[in-house]
Design a protein around this motif. Structure first.
Motif, PDB file in Angstrom:
ATOM      1  N   LEU A 174      -8.741  -2.760  -0.751  1.00 58.82           N
ATOM      2  CA  LEU A 174      -9.390  -4.061  -0.917  1.00 58.82           C
ATOM      3  C   LEU A 174      -8.870  -4.761  -2.168  1.00 58.82           C
ATOM      4  O   LEU A 174      -8.583  -5.965  -2.143  1.00 58.82           O
ATOM      5  CB  LEU A 174     -10.908  -3.897  -0.980  1.00 58.82           C
ATOM      6  N   THR A 175      -8.717  -4.009  -3.245  1.00 56.32           N
ATOM      7  CA  THR A 175      -8.245  -4.586  -4.499  1.00 56.32           C
ATOM      8  C   THR A 175      -6.795  -5.033  -4.390  1.00 56.32           C
ATOM      9  O   THR A 175      -6.459  -6.176  -4.736  1.00 56.32           O
ATOM     10  CB  THR A 175      -8.400  -3.569  -5.654  1.00 56.32           C
ATOM     11  N   LYS A 176      -5.916  -4.155  -3.909  1.00 51.77           N
ATOM     12  CA  LYS A 176      -4.490  -4.477  -3.818  1.00 51.77           C
ATOM     13  C   LYS A 176      -4.219  -5.665  -2.907  1.00 51.77           C
ATOM     14  O   LYS A 176      -3.339  -6.482  -3.177  1.00 51.77           O
ATOM     15  CB  LYS A 176      -3.696  -3.278  -3.295  1.00 51.77           C
ATOM     16  N   HIS A 210      -9.726   5.204  -1.539  1.00 46.24           N
ATOM     17  CA  HIS A 210      -8.602   4.532  -0.888  1.00 46.24           C
ATOM     18  C   HIS A 210      -9.015   3.151  -0.377  1.00 46.24           C
ATOM     19  O   HIS A 210      -8.270   2.176  -0.547  1.00 46.24           O
ATOM     20  CB  HIS A 210      -8.053   5.367   0.265  1.00 46.24           C
ATOM     21  N   VAL A 211     -10.170   3.066   0.258  1.00 44.78           N
ATOM     22  CA  VAL A 211     -10.641   1.776   0.778  1.00 44.78           C
ATOM     23  C   VAL A 211     -10.803   0.782  -0.372  1.00 44.78           C
ATOM     24  O   VAL A 211     -10.379  -0.378  -0.272  1.00 44.78           O
ATOM     25  CB  VAL A 211     -11.960   1.926   1.576  1.00 44.78           C
ATOM     26  N   GLU A 215      -2.420   4.710   6.013  1.00 46.83           N
ATOM     27  CA  GLU A 215      -3.090   5.522   7.031  1.00 46.83           C
ATOM     28  C   GLU A 215      -4.581   5.181   7.078  1.00 46.83           C
ATOM     29  O   GLU A 215      -5.166   5.046   8.164  1.00 46.83           O
ATOM     30  CB  GLU A 215      -2.929   7.008   6.738  1.00 46.83           C
ATOM     31  N   VAL A 216      -5.192   5.039   5.910  1.00 45.70           N
ATOM     32  CA  VAL A 216      -6.619   4.699   5.841  1.00 45.70           C
ATOM     33  C   VAL A 216      -6.837   3.294   6.387  1.00 45.70           C
ATOM     34  O   VAL A 216      -7.780   3.057   7.159  1.00 45.70           O
ATOM     35  CB  VAL A 216      -7.158   4.851   4.405  1.00 45.70           C
ATOM     36  N   LEU A 275       0.825  -1.201   0.000  1.00 41.38           N
ATOM     37  CA  LEU A 275       0.000   0.000   0.000  1.00 41.38           C
ATOM     38  C   LEU A 275       0.862   1.254   0.000  1.00 41.38           C
ATOM     39  O   LEU A 275       1.976   1.259   0.537  1.00 41.38           O
ATOM     40  CB  LEU A 275      -0.899   0.021   1.241  1.00 41.38           C
ATOM     41  N   GLY A 276       0.316   2.307  -0.575  1.00 43.26           N
ATOM     42  CA  GLY A 276       0.955   3.609  -0.490  1.00 43.26           C
ATOM     43  C   GLY A 276       0.807   4.151   0.927  1.00 43.26           C
ATOM     44  O   GLY A 276       0.014   3.630   1.724  1.00 43.26           O
TER      45      GLY A 276
END
Length: 75
Positions: free
Chosen positions: A54-56, A49-50, A21-22, A15-16
């Motif tokens: 979920l995808t990543k 972002h959510v 953070e999210v 994740l970025g």
């Protein structure tokens, strides 16, 4: 570390910074509106972002995100 902690940390590393953070806020049980206010972003941006998280991470819901964050020892 808990079983699977290393794997969970590797997955979160995909994740970025803002997505992490999210993800942490999701793991704390915060709503999209609470996350948006706390991180100074719009609710649609939080939703985006959510969705990316979920995808990543190939997850289906926020509970799975929270479990992964906890497994990684990030909360």
């Amino acid at each position: 570390p808990a079983p699977g902690a290393d794997d969970a940390r590797r997955r979160l590393a995909l994740l970025g910074a803002r997505e992490r953070e999210v993800a942490l806020a999701v793991a704390e049980g915060r709503t999209n509106a609470e996350i948006a206010a706390g991180l100074h972003m719009s609710v649609p941006t939080v939703k985006s972002h959510v969705s990316h998280i979920l995808t990543k991470l190939e997850l289906n819901n926020r509970v799975q995100v929270a479990l992964l964050v906890y497994r990684a020892g990030s909360v």
